[in-house]
Design a protein around this motif. Structure first.
Motif, mmCIF file in Angstrom:
data_model
loop_
_atom_site.group_PDB
_atom_site.id
_atom_site.type_symbol
_atom_site.label_atom_id
_atom_site.label_comp_id
_atom_site.label_asym_id
_atom_site.label_seq_id
_atom_site.Cartn_x
_atom_site.Cartn_y
_atom_site.Cartn_z
ATOM 1 N N TYR A 17 -0.130 53.616 41.071
ATOM 2 C CA TYR A 17 -0.380 53.484 39.629
ATOM 3 C C TYR A 17 0.917 53.459 38.816
ATOM 4 O O TYR A 17 0.928 52.996 37.685
ATOM 5 C CB TYR A 17 -1.318 54.593 39.128
ATOM 6 N N GLN A 18 2.015 53.947 39.409
ATOM 7 C CA GLN A 18 3.271 53.974 38.657
ATOM 8 C C GLN A 18 4.041 52.660 38.764
ATOM 9 O O GLN A 18 4.945 52.410 37.977
ATOM 10 C CB GLN A 18 4.133 55.141 39.142
ATOM 11 N N VAL A 19 3.672 51.821 39.743
ATOM 12 C CA VAL A 19 4.478 50.616 39.963
ATOM 13 C C VAL A 19 3.672 49.314 39.899
ATOM 14 O O VAL A 19 4.193 48.286 39.479
ATOM 15 C CB VAL A 19 5.231 50.743 41.317
ATOM 16 N N PHE A 112 -3.610 58.805 48.904
ATOM 17 C CA PHE A 112 -4.064 59.208 47.561
ATOM 18 C C PHE A 112 -2.905 59.858 46.796
ATOM 19 O O PHE A 112 -2.396 60.892 47.201
ATOM 20 C CB PHE A 112 -5.256 60.173 47.714
ATOM 21 N N HIS A 113 -2.518 59.219 45.694
ATOM 22 C CA HIS A 113 -1.397 59.715 44.893
ATOM 23 C C HIS A 113 -1.836 59.812 43.421
ATOM 24 O O HIS A 113 -1.615 58.892 42.636
ATOM 25 C CB HIS A 113 -0.206 58.760 45.049
ATOM 26 N N PHE A 114 -2.481 60.855 43.046
ATOM 27 C CA PHE A 114 -2.858 61.179 41.652
ATOM 28 C C PHE A 114 -3.850 60.210 41.005
ATOM 29 O O PHE A 114 -4.048 60.285 39.791
ATOM 30 C CB PHE A 114 -1.623 61.214 40.738
ATOM 31 N N ILE A 156 -2.506 63.249 51.120
ATOM 32 C CA ILE A 156 -2.568 63.479 49.669
ATOM 33 C C ILE A 156 -1.170 63.799 49.148
ATOM 34 O O ILE A 156 -0.510 64.693 49.678
ATOM 35 C CB ILE A 156 -3.522 64.651 49.350
ATOM 36 N N ASN A 157 -0.745 63.074 48.131
ATOM 37 C CA ASN A 157 0.548 63.372 47.526
ATOM 38 C C ASN A 157 0.447 64.595 46.620
ATOM 39 O O ASN A 157 -0.400 64.642 45.709
ATOM 40 C CB ASN A 157 1.033 62.188 46.685
ATOM 41 N N GLU A 158 1.311 65.559 46.848
ATOM 42 C CA GLU A 158 1.464 66.728 45.978
ATOM 43 C C GLU A 158 0.144 67.350 45.552
ATOM 44 O O GLU A 158 -0.111 67.549 44.355
ATOM 45 C CB GLU A 158 2.331 66.385 44.757
ATOM 46 N N GLN A 159 -0.666 67.673 46.537
ATOM 47 C CA GLN A 159 -1.913 68.376 46.211
ATOM 48 C C GLN A 159 -1.606 69.654 45.426
ATOM 49 O O GLN A 159 -2.337 70.023 44.508
ATOM 50 C CB GLN A 159 -2.672 68.714 47.507
ATOM 51 N N THR A 355 9.824 62.597 51.392
ATOM 52 C CA THR A 355 9.165 61.427 50.795
ATOM 53 C C THR A 355 9.470 61.252 49.308
ATOM 54 O O THR A 355 9.101 60.225 48.734
ATOM 55 C CB THR A 355 7.640 61.488 51.025
ATOM 56 N N GLU A 356 10.112 62.238 48.691
ATOM 57 C CA GLU A 356 10.599 62.047 47.319
ATOM 58 C C GLU A 356 11.760 62.985 47.070
ATOM 59 O O GLU A 356 11.749 64.125 47.533
ATOM 60 C CB GLU A 356 9.509 62.349 46.274
ATOM 61 N N ASN A 357 12.714 62.471 46.275
ATOM 62 C CA ASN A 357 13.881 63.245 45.824
ATOM 63 C C ASN A 357 14.654 62.254 44.971
ATOM 64 O O ASN A 357 14.837 61.110 45.383
ATOM 65 C CB ASN A 357 14.715 63.694 47.053
ATOM 66 N N ILE A 409 6.926 53.863 36.104
ATOM 67 C CA ILE A 409 6.563 54.764 35.008
ATOM 68 C C ILE A 409 6.565 56.203 35.505
ATOM 69 O O ILE A 409 5.954 56.512 36.534
ATOM 70 C CB ILE A 409 5.176 54.408 34.431
ATOM 71 N N SER A 410 7.251 57.044 34.775
ATOM 72 C CA SER A 410 7.271 58.461 35.118
ATOM 73 C C SER A 410 5.862 59.033 34.949
ATOM 74 O O SER A 410 5.070 58.547 34.137
ATOM 75 C CB SER A 410 8.271 59.165 34.208
ATOM 76 N N THR A 411 5.586 60.069 35.700
ATOM 77 C CA THR A 411 4.270 60.688 35.622
ATOM 78 C C THR A 411 3.900 61.110 34.201
ATOM 79 O O THR A 411 2.779 60.943 33.777
ATOM 80 C CB THR A 411 4.241 61.915 36.557
ATOM 81 N N HIS A 412 4.855 61.642 33.471
ATOM 82 C CA HIS A 412 4.481 62.113 32.132
ATOM 83 C C HIS A 412 5.567 61.848 31.093
ATOM 84 O O HIS A 412 5.503 62.396 30.004
ATOM 85 C CB HIS A 412 4.147 63.606 32.177
ATOM 86 N N GLU A 413 6.552 60.986 31.422
ATOM 87 C CA GLU A 413 7.589 60.751 30.424
ATOM 88 C C GLU A 413 7.921 59.274 30.222
ATOM 89 O O GLU A 413 9.026 58.933 29.800
ATOM 90 C CB GLU A 413 8.835 61.578 30.765
ATOM 91 N N LYS A 416 11.218 55.179 30.016
ATOM 92 C CA LYS A 416 12.663 55.374 29.791
ATOM 93 C C LYS A 416 13.280 56.327 30.799
ATOM 94 O O LYS A 416 14.481 56.333 31.000
ATOM 95 C CB LYS A 416 12.940 55.814 28.351
ATOM 96 N N LYS A 417 12.445 57.131 31.425
ATOM 97 C CA LYS A 417 12.963 58.021 32.474
ATOM 98 C C LYS A 417 12.898 57.243 33.793
ATOM 99 O O LYS A 417 11.860 57.100 34.413
ATOM 100 C CB LYS A 417 12.086 59.261 32.570
ATOM 101 N N ARG A 418 14.059 56.731 34.201
ATOM 102 C CA ARG A 418 14.094 55.820 35.357
ATOM 103 C C ARG A 418 14.636 56.514 36.595
ATOM 104 O O ARG A 418 15.512 57.368 36.495
ATOM 105 C CB ARG A 418 14.989 54.615 35.022
ATOM 106 N N TYR A 419 14.163 56.069 37.738
ATOM 107 C CA TYR A 419 14.591 56.646 39.011
ATOM 108 C C TYR A 419 15.099 55.597 39.997
ATOM 109 O O TYR A 419 15.626 55.943 41.045
ATOM 110 C CB TYR A 419 13.400 57.336 39.691
ATOM 111 N N GLY A 420 14.861 54.311 39.738
ATOM 112 C CA GLY A 420 14.997 53.291 40.770
ATOM 113 C C GLY A 420 16.420 52.916 41.163
ATOM 114 O O GLY A 420 17.386 53.160 40.436
HETATM 115 C C1 BGP Z 1 6.466 63.759 41.686
HETATM 116 C C2 BGP Z 1 5.386 62.710 41.833
HETATM 117 C C3 BGP Z 1 5.831 61.318 41.546
HETATM 118 C C4 BGP Z 1 6.883 61.179 40.481
HETATM 119 C C5 BGP Z 1 7.936 62.273 40.530
HETATM 120 C C6 BGP Z 1 8.880 62.301 39.355
HETATM 121 O O1 BGP Z 1 5.898 64.981 41.380
HETATM 122 O O2 BGP Z 1 4.851 62.722 43.135
HETATM 123 O O3 BGP Z 1 4.683 60.547 41.304
HETATM 124 O O4 BGP Z 1 6.364 60.913 39.249
HETATM 125 O O5 BGP Z 1 7.355 63.543 40.650
HETATM 126 O O6 BGP Z 1 8.298 62.965 38.274
HETATM 127 P P1 BGP Z 1 8.264 62.404 36.808
HETATM 128 O O7 BGP Z 1 7.727 61.021 36.927
HETATM 129 O O8 BGP Z 1 7.367 63.300 36.065
HETATM 130 O O9 BGP Z 1 9.661 62.442 36.338
#
Ligand code: BGP
Length: 455
Positions: A17-19, A112-114, A156-159, A355-357, A409-413, A416-420
């Motif tokens: 859903y974020q991409v 399943f990711h959120f 499941i991602n981040e249950q 799987t994420e950092n 797209i960031s989960t909640h921001e 503009k909050k980029r990670y790529g």
């Molecule tokens: C993790 C989620 C990702 C991703 C990441 C960065 O908790 O699994 O989906 O969004 O955090 O967080 P945010 O997008 O809130 O900056």
């Protein structure tokens, strides 16, 4: 030169859903992410990075980056909208997997990711036991269609973050009793699916993907150490003990009983949990936690990484030793990643995959199409260094998939909050041309992968 093991999986991550965008195309049902109101000051997830329509171009960029693995998620709402099989939805992932394999990239899907289907949420979501069966049916479709070509599945991602930061990531705020009953159903669903996978004799491995963070005591006071143990139990080990041992962590269970939040667990649930356990552990790590044991006033999680407090058990604290990220003020703690890897490995003795950092920051696209993101390079460099040292320490860690392969797209921001490693030309309120640009971190990571380590 810090050389990594020969077949180390240098990867990168995204989630559907974020991409993807294309939120209502080719038969897709809306997910909880598509129907939630956008967080103020951000936009919605409906176009995201439009990866759905740029998939082949994006995979070519991943190939140029040198990725050995790509960790993505499959949208349940494309595959089984309103519970009915949707060939067009399956087709997209079929093509993505084929494209990755044809370019020498290991596909690592998260099931399943959120993004729960909105129709299931309308019937109570995970607090409704029927969602267990829906999840099992969905996973069987995935195993039937892709099981022969996938070596690593994540359930499941981040249950744990769905539980503790549900409101920030598209869930609904409910009381603890409800939240932990829903959590229990997720654990049973996951166990059923892992059992199903093993009984199907597919060639790969399956495991969970929680967000795991080591927890520091604020001081050397024994009460602070105990508080750190409690937080680890409820935030980390509850989820991994269930997935690996098939049982509830005893300290976590004690917390749940104290909060009047212990779920109803049937005898059959217990048997299923014991019978369906993980082959490997994928985990996400952004920062460590710090807590104290005195004056535990409580306080909920504002997002996935910022911690929370439980009255009577632990109080979240600032760690004065650590710098914080510009965006969300999350602690930056590369050594904490190594400690976290140690803790997981010594408890469970299963192979680990990160799987994420990553670092979310505002980037600037220059007029000549460049992005000078040295802050991201520094962040990733310091964490990779600790991954190397964790492996030297004896941790069986077979891959590193930073967040994120391309901007999303960031989960909640918002956007503009980029990670790529790859810049996508859009901002929060203007979709522009969605053109892709390689950031400085792209060239840097390309060299890390070529050298199989840090120079
Ligand atoms: C993790 C989620 C990702 C991703 C990441 C960065 O908790 O699994 O989906 O969004 O955090 O967080 P945010 O997008 O809130 O900056």
């Amino acid at each position: 030169m810090n050389t990594f093991p020969k077949d180390f999986l240098w990867g990168a991550s995204t989630s559907a859903y974020q991409v993807e965008g294309a939120w209502n195309e080719d038969g897709k049902e809306p997910s909880v992410q598509d129907v939630r109101p956008p967080v103020p000051g951000t936009t919605d997830f409906k176009v995201a990075s439009d990866h759905y329509h740029h998939m082949k171009e994006d995979v070519q960029l991943f190939k140029e980056l040198g990725l050995k693995a790509y960790r993505f998620s499959i949208a349940w709402t494309r595959v089984l909208p309103n519970g009915k099989l949707n060939p067009a939805g399956l087709q997209f992932y079929q093509e993505l997997i084929d494209e990755l394999l044809a370019n020498g990239i290991e596909p690592i899907p998260t099931v399943f990711h959120f993004d729960l289907p909105a129709s299931l949420q309308a019937q109570g979501g995970w607090s409704n036991r029927k969602t267990i069966d829906a999840f099992v049916e969905y996973c069987q479709v995935l195993f039937d269609n892709f099981g022969d070509r996938i070596n690593y599945w994540q359930t499941i991602n981040e249950q744990n973050m769905l539980v503790f930061a549900g409101a920030a990531i598209g869930g609904e705020q409910a009381d603890w009793k409800d939240v932990f009953q829903g959590n229990h159903h997720m654990l049973v669903a996951q166990a059923k699916v892992m059992k199903l996978y093993h009984e199907g004799h597919y060639p790969g491995k399956i495991g969970p993907a929680p967000n795991i963070a080591c927890v520091y005591p604020k001081t050397e006071a024994p009460e602070d150490m105990l508080a750190a143990e409690y937080m680890s139990a409820i935030r980390n080990w509850l989820f991994l003990d269930a997935a690996v041992f098939g049982t509830y962590n005893t300290m976590a269970w004690h917390i749940l009983e104290t909060l009047h939040a212990a779920p109803e667990v049937t005898e059959e649930d217990r048997e299923i949990m014991l019978a369906g356990t993980a082959d490997f552990i994928a985990f996400n790590y952004y920062n460590s936690m710090t807590v104290s044991g005195a004056n535990t006033k409580g306080g909920g999680a504002k997002d996935q990484q910022s911690g929370f407090s439980l009255p009577g058990f632990f109080q979240m604290e600032q760690n004065e030793q650590l710098q914080t990220t510009a965006f969300s003020k999350w602690a930056i703690d590369p050594v904490g990643l190594r400690t976290t890897a140690h803790q997981i490995y010594s408890r469970y003795r299963l192979p680990l995959l990160i799987t994420e950092n990553g670092l979310g920051q505002e980037d600037i696209l220059t007029e000549d199409g460049q992005v000078h993101d040295d802050y991201r390079i520094d962040y990733l460099n310091d964490h990779i260094q600790q991954v190397y040292l964790a492996i030297q320490d004896g941790v069986e860690l077979f891959g590193y998939c930073p967040w994120s392969a391309l901007d999303l797209i960031s989960t909640h921001e918002g956007y503009k909050k980029r990670y790529g490693f790859i810049y996508v030309n859009r901002d929060d309120f203007d979709l522009k041309d969605l053109k892709r640009y390689k950031k400085d971190s792209f060239y840097w990571y390309q060299k890390v992968i070529q050298d199989n380590g840090l120079a």
